[in-house]
Design a protein around this motif. Structure first.
Motif, mmCIF file in Angstrom:
data_model
loop_
_atom_site.group_PDB
_atom_site.id
_atom_site.type_symbol
_atom_site.label_atom_id
_atom_site.label_comp_id
_atom_site.label_asym_id
_atom_site.label_seq_id
_atom_site.Cartn_x
_atom_site.Cartn_y
_atom_site.Cartn_z
ATOM 1 N N ILE A 207 -77.266 25.214 -14.277
ATOM 2 C CA ILE A 207 -76.628 23.998 -14.807
ATOM 3 C C ILE A 207 -76.853 23.902 -16.315
ATOM 4 N N ARG A 208 -78.088 24.194 -16.722
ATOM 5 C CA ARG A 208 -78.421 24.047 -18.145
ATOM 6 C C ARG A 208 -77.806 25.155 -18.998
ATOM 7 N N PHE A 209 -77.967 26.413 -18.565
ATOM 8 C CA PHE A 209 -77.618 27.530 -19.456
ATOM 9 C C PHE A 209 -76.237 28.137 -19.195
ATOM 10 N N LYS A 210 -75.842 28.229 -17.920
ATOM 11 C CA LYS A 210 -74.539 28.862 -17.646
ATOM 12 C C LYS A 210 -73.407 27.833 -17.676
ATOM 13 N N LEU A 211 -73.681 26.667 -17.125
ATOM 14 C CA LEU A 211 -72.638 25.635 -17.107
ATOM 15 C C LEU A 211 -72.723 24.757 -18.360
ATOM 16 N N ASN A 212 -73.765 25.051 -19.188
ATOM 17 C CA ASN A 212 -73.939 24.376 -20.489
ATOM 18 C C ASN A 212 -73.907 22.858 -20.411
ATOM 19 N N SER A 213 -74.540 22.301 -19.388
ATOM 20 C CA SER A 213 -74.580 20.839 -19.259
ATOM 21 C C SER A 213 -75.844 20.304 -19.920
ATOM 22 N N ASP A 214 -75.712 19.150 -20.587
ATOM 23 C CA ASP A 214 -76.910 18.536 -21.185
ATOM 24 C C ASP A 214 -77.427 17.377 -20.326
ATOM 25 N N ILE A 215 -76.991 17.316 -19.079
ATOM 26 C CA ILE A 215 -77.413 16.281 -18.134
ATOM 27 C C ILE A 215 -78.946 16.331 -17.968
ATOM 28 N N ASN A 216 -79.578 15.183 -17.754
ATOM 29 C CA ASN A 216 -81.032 15.173 -17.519
ATOM 30 C C ASN A 216 -81.356 15.833 -16.183
ATOM 31 N N LEU A 217 -82.290 16.793 -16.208
ATOM 32 C CA LEU A 217 -82.606 17.539 -14.986
ATOM 33 C C LEU A 217 -84.049 17.306 -14.541
ATOM 34 N N VAL A 218 -84.231 17.271 -13.224
ATOM 35 C CA VAL A 218 -85.548 17.078 -12.604
ATOM 36 C C VAL A 218 -85.852 18.281 -11.727
ATOM 37 N N GLN A 219 -86.945 18.989 -12.049
ATOM 38 C CA GLN A 219 -87.377 20.093 -11.189
ATOM 39 C C GLN A 219 -88.322 19.546 -10.119
ATOM 40 N N LEU A 220 -87.878 19.604 -8.871
ATOM 41 C CA LEU A 220 -88.750 19.225 -7.757
ATOM 42 C C LEU A 220 -89.616 20.417 -7.395
ATOM 43 N N THR A 221 -90.883 20.154 -7.062
ATOM 44 C CA THR A 221 -91.728 21.227 -6.535
ATOM 45 C C THR A 221 -92.348 20.723 -5.240
ATOM 46 N N GLY A 222 -92.721 21.655 -4.381
ATOM 47 C CA GLY A 222 -93.288 21.255 -3.096
ATOM 48 C C GLY A 222 -94.211 22.319 -2.556
ATOM 49 N N ASP A 223 -94.352 22.352 -1.250
ATOM 50 C CA ASP A 223 -95.205 23.344 -0.605
ATOM 51 C C ASP A 223 -94.350 24.593 -0.319
ATOM 52 N N ASN A 224 -94.901 25.764 -0.633
ATOM 53 C CA ASN A 224 -94.120 26.997 -0.443
ATOM 54 C C ASN A 224 -93.671 27.170 1.011
ATOM 55 N N SER A 225 -94.439 26.610 1.966
ATOM 56 C CA SER A 225 -94.105 26.789 3.390
ATOM 57 C C SER A 225 -92.790 26.085 3.758
ATOM 58 N N TRP A 226 -92.341 25.144 2.925
ATOM 59 C CA TRP A 226 -91.084 24.435 3.241
ATOM 60 C C TRP A 226 -89.861 25.328 3.008
ATOM 61 N N LYS A 227 -90.066 26.402 2.243
ATOM 62 C CA LYS A 227 -88.984 27.354 1.922
ATOM 63 C C LYS A 227 -87.731 26.644 1.356
ATOM 64 N N GLU A 228 -87.976 25.757 0.423
ATOM 65 C CA GLU A 228 -86.868 25.019 -0.198
ATOM 66 C C GLU A 228 -86.008 25.920 -1.087
ATOM 67 N N ALA A 229 -86.644 26.929 -1.712
ATOM 68 C CA ALA A 229 -85.906 27.838 -2.603
ATOM 69 C C ALA A 229 -86.709 29.123 -2.755
ATOM 70 N N ASP A 230 -86.074 30.165 -3.334
ATOM 71 C CA ASP A 230 -86.769 31.438 -3.540
ATOM 72 C C ASP A 230 -87.603 31.352 -4.814
ATOM 73 N N CYS A 231 -88.758 30.719 -4.719
ATOM 74 C CA CYS A 231 -89.620 30.584 -5.894
ATOM 75 C C CYS A 231 -91.035 30.278 -5.418
ATOM 76 N N ASP A 232 -91.990 30.340 -6.358
ATOM 77 C CA ASP A 232 -93.390 30.087 -6.008
ATOM 78 C C ASP A 232 -93.802 28.769 -6.683
ATOM 79 N N TYR A 233 -93.853 27.703 -5.885
ATOM 80 C CA TYR A 233 -94.167 26.393 -6.458
ATOM 81 C C TYR A 233 -95.595 26.326 -6.993
ATOM 82 N N ASP A 234 -96.501 27.098 -6.381
ATOM 83 C CA ASP A 234 -97.890 27.084 -6.883
ATOM 84 C C ASP A 234 -97.921 27.593 -8.322
ATOM 85 N N GLN A 235 -97.141 28.639 -8.572
ATOM 86 C CA GLN A 235 -97.089 29.177 -9.938
ATOM 87 C C GLN A 235 -96.396 28.176 -10.870
#
Ligand code: CA
Length: 325
Positions: A207-235
């Motif tokens: 959204i920020r870099f490819k779609l070039n939007s300046d909209i306010n963004l919120v990164q949610l983080t959670g427990d890795n076991s929820w498998k919300e996305a392909d990322c490491d929330y602990d890191q």
């Protein structure tokens, strides 16, 4: 000239009564009192003069953004009764398999546990036959903007794009569809009354870099076991992780429970602030408080931790504490 005693009294009075300015966010509307994400729950939350109301967004089969917390609709609607043959091979019913006209045939109720068929929050709204409906995001936004007009308020919106990866696997680009709708309301650009949330960092970066939007963004983080996305929330919660988040988002929104258990909310917030990130944890539920913490004690912790906002199913309960002046 004020005497030393006057100064001391003034200092004591202000230091005792001062509360940190925290944005109060009605999580899924007034979800502690009415079925989550219904328009009735929006109207009730708006009447409390909260700072923001939070919708979650998924897509229908005909690409309409609707306000639902899950990609599944079997825990909050009577879909199994109305469309008994429309579950997938996993036994679950998915919003994306239904057109909006079909979803309108369903009634929304309090969240239930599929295994026990009992309410997840036993003291909340009864399981009734009231004809609550799944709202479109468009109706939801129109309701908040309409109430802002009639009540002369500026209640904001902080929607969450749910599971962009799942939508992509189903052949749909939820982000583009949502941004197109937001454009209609001129909410697709930077605006202090509007923030967009997602658990998926790749989608936020897009959204920020490819779609070039300046909209306010919120990164949610959670427990890795929820498998919300392909990322490491602990890191992502480390200093390096926060530094990276600050390149594309304005806000980090962490799950509050581990930060309370480890008593690190204040330190975490300080670190995030030093990197120019605001901190808005989720979620306060006064009917499911963290172990060993009273409601008042919890609000004291939030206040002294200097967080910037908080999501709560009972946002009304925060108002008297944080807006006493
Ligand atoms: Ca959410």
């Amino acid at each position: 000239m004020k005497s030393l005693l006057d100064c001391l009294i003034l200092f004591l009075l202000t230091s005792c009564s001062t509360t940190h300015n925290i944005k109060i966010i009605a999580h899924r509307g007034a979800s502690g009192y009415l079925p989550e994400h219904t328009l009735a729950a929006v109207a009730m939350a708006h009447s409390w003069d909260v700072d923001f109301i939070e919708p979650d967004i998924v897509l229908t089969k005909d690409n309409i953004p609707v306000v639902l917390h899950d990609i599944h609709i079997d825990t909050t609607t009577n879909v199994a009764k109305i469309f008994p043959k429309r579950s997938r091979s996993d036994g679950r019913y998915y919003a994306i398999d239904f057109t909006y006209i079909e979803l309108l045939k369903l009634t929304v109720h309090e969240r239930v546990d599929l295994k026990t068929a009992k309410r997840v929050f036993p003291n909340r709204f009864p399981l009734s036959n009231i004809n609550f409906k799944i709202p479109t995001l468009e109706d939801y936004i129109n309701l908040v903007l309409g109430l802002n007009k009639t009540r002369n308020k500026a209640v904001g919106l902080i929607p969450e794009i749910k599971s962009p990866k799942f939508h992509k696997q189903q052949g749909k680009d939820i982000t583009l569809i949502v941004l197109k709708l937001l454009k209609k309301f001129k909410l697709d650009q930077k605006n202090e009354q509007f923030f967009l949330q997602c658990f998926d960092p790749q989608e936020l970066k897009r959204i920020r870099f490819k779609l070039n939007s300046d909209i306010n963004l919120v990164q949610l983080t959670g427990d890795n076991s929820w498998k919300e996305a392909d990322c490491d929330y602990d890191q992502m919660m480390t200093q390096d992780g926060l530094k990276e988040i600050a390149t594309y988002a304005q806000v980090i929104s962490p799950w509050i429970n581990p930060l309370l258990q480890t008593r690190t909310l204040k330190v975490f917030t300080k670190t995030a602030h030093s990197l120019n990130l605001k901190v808005i944890p989720y979620t306060i539920r006064v009917d499911v408080l963290p172990k060993g913490v009273s409601e008042k004690h919890l609000y004291q912790i939030l206040n002294t931790s200097k967080i910037d906002g908080i999501f709560s199913d009972f946002a009304d309960r925060l108002i008297p504490y944080f807006r006493q002046n």
